[in-house]
Design an enzyme around this catalytic site. Sequence first.
Site, PDB file in Angstrom:
ATOM      1  N   GLU A 139      30.603  12.940 -38.462  1.00  0.00           N
ATOM      2  CA  GLU A 139      30.716  14.282 -37.873  1.00  0.00           C
ATOM      3  C   GLU A 139      29.894  14.404 -36.594  1.00  0.00           C
ATOM      4  O   GLU A 139      28.664  14.310 -36.636  1.00  0.00           O
ATOM      5  CB  GLU A 139      30.213  15.333 -38.878  1.00  0.00           C
ATOM      6  CG  GLU A 139      30.302  16.748 -38.328  1.00  0.00           C
ATOM      7  CD  GLU A 139      29.761  17.794 -39.293  1.00  0.00           C
ATOM      8  OE1 GLU A 139      28.886  17.458 -40.106  1.00  0.00           O
ATOM      9  OE2 GLU A 139      30.217  18.943 -39.208  1.00  0.00           O
ATOM     10  N   GLU A 179      31.851  26.708 -43.247  1.00  0.00           N
ATOM     11  CA  GLU A 179      30.457  26.257 -43.114  1.00  0.00           C
ATOM     12  C   GLU A 179      29.768  27.143 -42.092  1.00  0.00           C
ATOM     13  O   GLU A 179      29.545  26.752 -40.958  1.00  0.00           O
ATOM     14  CB  GLU A 179      30.408  24.785 -42.694  1.00  0.00           C
ATOM     15  CG  GLU A 179      29.006  24.199 -42.804  1.00  0.00           C
ATOM     16  CD  GLU A 179      28.903  22.779 -42.253  1.00  0.00           C
ATOM     17  OE1 GLU A 179      29.543  22.477 -41.237  1.00  0.00           O
ATOM     18  OE2 GLU A 179      28.171  21.983 -42.849  1.00  0.00           O
TER      19      GLU A 179
HETATM   20  O1  LIG Z   1      25.740  20.813 -39.757  1.00  0.00           O
HETATM   21  C1  LIG Z   1      26.890  20.485 -40.047  1.00  0.00           C
HETATM   22  O2  LIG Z   1      27.866  20.883 -39.426  1.00  0.00           O
HETATM   23  C2  LIG Z   1      27.195  19.633 -41.185  1.00  0.00           C
HETATM   24  O3  LIG Z   1      28.526  19.639 -41.597  1.00  0.00           O
HETATM   25  C3  LIG Z   1      26.305  18.811 -41.926  1.00  0.00           C
HETATM   26  O4  LIG Z   1      26.791  18.117 -42.772  1.00  0.00           O
HETATM   27  C4  LIG Z   1      24.827  18.758 -41.761  1.00  0.00           C
HETATM   28  O5  LIG Z   1      24.402  18.535 -40.519  1.00  0.00           O
HETATM   29 MG   LIG Z   2      29.790  20.673 -40.199  1.00  0.00          MG
END
Ligand SMILES: O=C(O)C(O)C(=O)CO
Ligand SMILES: [Mg+2]
Length: 253
Positions: free
Chosen positions: A138, A235
Amino acid sequence: MKFSANLGFLWADRPLPEAIRAAKSAGFDAVECHWPYDTPAQEVRAALRETGLEMLGLNTARGDLAAGDNGLSALPGREPEARAAIDEALTYASEIGARNLHVMAGFAAGPAAQRAFVDNLAYACQEAADAGITILIEPLNRYDAPGYFLTTTVQADEVIRAVGAPNLKLMFDCYHVQLMEGDLSRRLEALQAQIGHIQFASVPDRGAPDHGEVNYAHVFQVIERLGFPMPLGAEYKPAGATEDSLGWLTALR
Ligand SMILES: O=C(O)C(O)C(=O)CO
Ligand SMILES: [Mg+2]
Protein backbone atom coordinates in the site's frame (compact mmCIF):
# COMPACT_ATOMS: atom_id res chain seq x y z
CA MET A 1 -22.05 -2.07 -3.05
CA LYS A 2 -20.49 -3.92 -0.16
CA PHE A 3 -18.43 -2.29 2.55
CA SER A 4 -15.85 -3.44 5.06
CA ALA A 5 -15.36 -1.63 8.38
CA ASN A 6 -11.70 -0.94 9.09
CA LEU A 7 -11.52 -1.59 12.81
CA GLY A 8 -8.19 0.15 13.12
CA PHE A 9 -10.22 3.38 12.96
CA LEU A 10 -13.93 2.46 13.31
CA TRP A 11 -14.85 1.38 16.86
CA ALA A 12 -11.13 1.56 17.62
CA ASP A 13 -11.98 2.25 21.28
CA ARG A 14 -13.51 -1.22 21.67
CA PRO A 15 -11.84 -4.63 22.04
CA LEU A 16 -11.63 -6.23 18.60
CA PRO A 17 -14.38 -8.86 19.13
CA GLU A 18 -16.78 -6.11 20.25
CA ALA A 19 -15.83 -3.94 17.31
CA ILE A 20 -16.63 -6.86 14.98
CA ARG A 21 -20.09 -7.17 16.56
CA ALA A 22 -20.64 -3.39 16.26
CA ALA A 23 -19.74 -3.52 12.56
CA LYS A 24 -22.28 -6.28 12.04
CA SER A 25 -25.01 -4.31 13.85
CA ALA A 26 -24.24 -1.23 11.75
CA GLY A 27 -24.76 -3.18 8.51
CA PHE A 28 -21.20 -3.70 7.25
CA ASP A 29 -20.59 -6.72 5.02
CA ALA A 30 -17.04 -7.46 6.22
CA VAL A 31 -14.30 -6.18 8.52
CA GLU A 32 -10.58 -5.54 8.29
CA CYS A 33 -8.04 -4.44 10.86
CA HIS A 34 -4.52 -3.10 11.31
CA TRP A 35 -2.60 -4.88 14.09
CA PRO A 36 -4.78 -7.41 15.94
CA TYR A 37 -1.92 -9.20 17.67
CA ASP A 38 -2.85 -8.29 21.28
CA THR A 39 -6.17 -10.12 20.88
CA PRO A 40 -6.01 -13.93 20.90
CA ALA A 41 -6.89 -15.21 17.43
CA GLN A 42 -9.53 -17.58 18.81
CA GLU A 43 -11.50 -14.61 20.24
CA VAL A 44 -11.47 -12.91 16.86
CA ARG A 45 -12.41 -16.14 15.11
CA ALA A 46 -15.34 -16.64 17.51
CA ALA A 47 -16.69 -13.12 16.86
CA LEU A 48 -16.35 -13.61 13.09
CA ARG A 49 -18.19 -16.92 13.27
CA GLU A 50 -20.93 -15.45 15.47
CA THR A 51 -21.51 -12.47 13.15
CA GLY A 52 -20.88 -14.26 9.85
CA LEU A 53 -18.47 -11.48 8.82
CA GLU A 54 -15.20 -12.14 7.03
CA MET A 55 -11.96 -10.47 8.16
CA LEU A 56 -10.58 -9.23 4.85
CA GLY A 57 -7.12 -8.30 5.99
CA LEU A 58 -4.54 -7.27 8.55
CA ASN A 59 -1.05 -5.71 8.55
CA THR A 60 2.37 -7.04 9.45
CA ALA A 61 3.70 -5.66 12.74
CA ARG A 62 5.52 -2.36 12.34
CA GLY A 63 8.67 -3.24 14.31
CA ASP A 64 10.11 -1.16 17.15
CA LEU A 65 7.48 1.56 17.65
CA ALA A 66 9.55 3.43 20.24
CA ALA A 67 12.33 3.70 17.65
CA GLY A 68 9.85 5.00 15.06
CA ASP A 69 9.52 1.91 12.84
CA ASN A 70 6.52 1.78 10.51
CA GLY A 71 7.13 -1.58 8.88
CA LEU A 72 10.26 -3.61 8.22
CA SER A 73 10.18 -5.14 4.77
CA ALA A 74 12.12 -2.46 2.89
CA LEU A 75 14.77 -2.07 5.57
CA PRO A 76 18.12 -3.48 4.37
CA GLY A 77 19.80 -5.54 7.10
CA ARG A 78 16.57 -6.23 8.98
CA GLU A 79 15.39 -9.16 6.86
CA PRO A 80 15.21 -11.62 9.80
CA GLU A 81 12.83 -9.28 11.68
CA ALA A 82 10.81 -8.57 8.54
CA ARG A 83 10.37 -12.27 7.85
CA ALA A 84 9.47 -13.00 11.46
CA ALA A 85 6.75 -10.33 11.20
CA ILE A 86 5.51 -11.91 7.95
CA ASP A 87 5.46 -15.38 9.57
CA GLU A 88 3.60 -14.06 12.61
CA ALA A 89 1.03 -12.29 10.44
CA LEU A 90 0.48 -15.29 8.17
CA THR A 91 -0.10 -17.55 11.17
CA TYR A 92 -2.61 -15.08 12.62
CA ALA A 93 -4.29 -14.58 9.23
CA SER A 94 -4.67 -18.34 8.78
CA GLU A 95 -6.15 -18.72 12.24
CA ILE A 96 -8.87 -16.14 11.56
CA GLY A 97 -9.38 -16.96 7.86
CA ALA A 98 -8.21 -13.55 6.60
CA ARG A 99 -7.68 -13.44 2.85
CA ASN A 100 -5.21 -10.52 2.61
CA LEU A 101 -2.03 -9.54 4.39
CA HIS A 102 -0.65 -6.01 4.00
CA VAL A 103 3.15 -6.24 4.23
CA MET A 104 4.38 -2.87 5.49
CA ALA A 105 7.53 -1.46 3.88
CA GLY A 106 8.79 1.00 6.50
CA PHE A 107 10.88 4.17 6.33
CA ALA A 108 13.62 3.69 3.76
CA ALA A 109 14.78 4.81 0.31
CA GLY A 110 17.12 3.82 -2.48
CA PRO A 111 18.13 0.71 -4.41
CA ALA A 112 19.05 -1.40 -1.34
CA ALA A 113 15.58 -0.74 0.12
CA GLN A 114 13.99 -1.71 -3.19
CA ARG A 115 15.98 -4.98 -3.24
CA ALA A 116 15.07 -5.78 0.38
CA PHE A 117 11.39 -5.06 -0.29
CA VAL A 118 11.28 -7.21 -3.44
CA ASP A 119 13.09 -10.10 -1.70
CA ASN A 120 10.92 -9.97 1.41
CA LEU A 121 7.75 -9.78 -0.69
CA ALA A 122 8.88 -12.79 -2.73
CA TYR A 123 9.30 -14.64 0.56
CA ALA A 124 5.87 -13.48 1.80
CA CYS A 125 4.15 -14.49 -1.43
CA GLN A 126 5.72 -17.93 -1.38
CA GLU A 127 4.78 -18.53 2.26
CA ALA A 128 1.24 -17.18 1.71
CA ALA A 129 0.47 -19.15 -1.43
CA ASP A 130 -0.29 -22.47 0.28
CA ALA A 131 -2.74 -20.78 2.64
CA GLY A 132 -4.47 -19.02 -0.28
CA ILE A 133 -3.54 -15.61 1.16
CA THR A 134 -2.93 -12.56 -1.03
CA ILE A 135 -0.10 -10.19 -0.11
CA LEU A 136 -0.92 -6.49 -0.44
CA ILE A 137 1.37 -3.46 -0.67
CA GLU A 138 0.00 0.00 0.00
CA PRO A 139 1.43 3.37 -1.03
CA LEU A 140 1.11 5.84 1.88
CA ASN A 141 1.01 9.61 1.45
CA ARG A 142 4.01 11.78 2.25
CA TYR A 143 2.15 14.00 4.75
CA ASP A 144 1.04 11.26 7.15
CA ALA A 145 4.07 9.02 6.72
CA PRO A 146 7.02 11.16 5.57
CA GLY A 147 9.93 8.96 4.54
CA TYR A 148 7.82 5.84 3.94
CA PHE A 149 9.33 3.71 1.18
CA LEU A 150 6.20 3.17 -0.93
CA THR A 151 4.35 6.35 -1.85
CA THR A 152 2.75 5.96 -5.29
CA THR A 153 0.81 3.44 -7.33
CA VAL A 154 3.41 3.86 -10.09
CA GLN A 155 6.12 2.65 -7.70
CA ALA A 156 3.87 -0.15 -6.39
CA ASP A 157 3.24 -1.34 -9.94
CA GLU A 158 7.02 -1.57 -10.51
CA VAL A 159 7.47 -3.56 -7.30
CA ILE A 160 4.61 -5.92 -8.20
CA ARG A 161 6.18 -6.55 -11.61
CA ALA A 162 9.65 -7.07 -10.09
CA VAL A 163 8.34 -9.69 -7.65
CA GLY A 164 6.21 -11.37 -10.33
CA ALA A 165 4.03 -13.40 -7.96
CA PRO A 166 0.35 -13.98 -8.78
CA ASN A 167 -0.67 -13.44 -5.15
CA LEU A 168 0.91 -9.96 -4.83
CA LYS A 169 -1.60 -7.13 -5.27
CA LEU A 170 -2.04 -3.42 -4.72
CA MET A 171 -3.99 -1.95 -1.81
CA PHE A 172 -5.53 1.07 -3.53
CA ASP A 173 -6.37 3.47 -0.72
CA CYS A 174 -8.21 6.32 -2.45
CA TYR A 175 -7.26 8.68 0.39
CA HIS A 176 -3.49 8.20 -0.07
CA VAL A 177 -3.72 8.05 -3.88
CA GLN A 178 -5.67 11.30 -4.06
CA LEU A 179 -3.06 13.06 -1.89
CA MET A 180 -0.10 11.76 -3.90
CA GLU A 181 -1.28 11.28 -7.46
CA GLY A 182 -4.98 12.16 -7.93
CA ASP A 183 -6.80 11.09 -11.10
CA LEU A 184 -8.65 8.39 -9.13
CA SER A 185 -11.07 7.22 -11.80
CA ARG A 186 -8.47 6.66 -14.51
CA ARG A 187 -6.01 5.13 -12.08
CA LEU A 188 -8.59 2.64 -10.73
CA GLU A 189 -9.35 1.59 -14.28
CA ALA A 190 -5.72 1.34 -15.39
CA LEU A 191 -4.69 -0.66 -12.33
CA GLN A 192 -7.75 -2.86 -11.95
CA ALA A 193 -5.85 -6.10 -12.67
CA GLN A 194 -3.33 -5.31 -9.90
CA ILE A 195 -5.81 -4.17 -7.24
CA GLY A 196 -6.48 -6.59 -4.38
CA HIS A 197 -8.33 -4.26 -2.03
CA ILE A 198 -9.73 -0.70 -2.11
CA GLN A 199 -10.03 1.67 0.85
CA PHE A 200 -11.46 5.18 1.15
CA ALA A 201 -11.76 8.25 3.38
CA SER A 202 -12.46 11.91 2.83
CA VAL A 203 -9.58 14.07 1.64
CA PRO A 204 -7.78 15.89 3.16
CA ASP A 205 -9.07 15.25 6.69
CA ARG A 206 -9.42 11.43 6.52
CA GLY A 207 -12.98 11.55 7.81
CA ALA A 208 -16.23 9.93 6.64
CA PRO A 209 -16.59 9.88 2.84
CA ASP A 210 -19.52 12.31 2.71
CA HIS A 211 -17.38 15.47 2.57
CA GLY A 212 -14.04 16.73 1.28
CA GLU A 213 -12.49 17.09 -2.15
CA VAL A 214 -13.32 13.60 -3.45
CA ASN A 215 -16.83 12.86 -4.73
CA TYR A 216 -17.19 9.28 -3.51
CA ALA A 217 -20.64 8.88 -5.06
CA HIS A 218 -18.79 9.06 -8.38
CA VAL A 219 -15.79 6.96 -7.28
CA PHE A 220 -18.07 4.16 -6.02
CA GLN A 221 -19.90 4.20 -9.38
CA VAL A 222 -16.59 3.82 -11.20
CA ILE A 223 -15.62 0.89 -8.98
CA GLU A 224 -19.02 -0.73 -9.51
CA ARG A 225 -18.73 -0.32 -13.28
CA LEU A 226 -15.29 -1.94 -13.20
CA GLY A 227 -16.87 -4.93 -11.46
CA PHE A 228 -14.54 -4.96 -8.46
CA PRO A 229 -16.04 -7.82 -6.45
CA MET A 230 -14.85 -7.23 -2.88
CA PRO A 231 -16.27 -5.02 -0.12
CA LEU A 232 -14.61 -1.57 -0.05
CA GLY A 233 -12.71 -0.69 3.12
CA ALA A 234 -14.08 2.24 5.13
CA GLU A 235 -10.77 3.34 6.62
CA TYR A 236 -11.57 6.75 8.02
CA LYS A 237 -11.29 8.47 11.40
CA PRO A 238 -14.78 9.29 12.71
CA ALA A 239 -15.05 12.80 14.15
CA GLY A 240 -16.94 11.42 17.20
CA ALA A 241 -18.70 8.15 17.92
CA THR A 242 -18.45 5.76 14.96
CA GLU A 243 -22.25 5.27 14.90
CA ASP A 244 -22.68 9.03 14.35
CA SER A 245 -20.43 8.91 11.26
CA LEU A 246 -22.41 6.34 9.28
CA GLY A 247 -24.89 8.57 7.41
CA TRP A 248 -23.02 7.83 4.14
CA LEU A 249 -23.62 4.08 4.63
CA THR A 250 -27.31 4.49 5.49
CA ALA A 251 -27.76 6.70 2.43
CA LEU A 252 -26.36 3.97 0.17
CA ARG A 253 -28.54 1.17 1.59
O1 LIG B 1 -2.85 3.90 6.90
C1 LIG B 1 -3.35 3.17 6.05
O2 LIG B 1 -3.94 3.60 5.07
C2 LIG B 1 -3.33 1.72 6.16
O3 LIG B 1 -4.22 1.04 5.34
C3 LIG B 1 -2.52 0.92 7.02
O4 LIG B 1 -2.60 -0.27 6.88
C4 LIG B 1 -1.61 1.42 8.08
O5 LIG B 1 -0.73 2.34 7.68
MG1 LIG C 1 -5.13 2.35 3.90
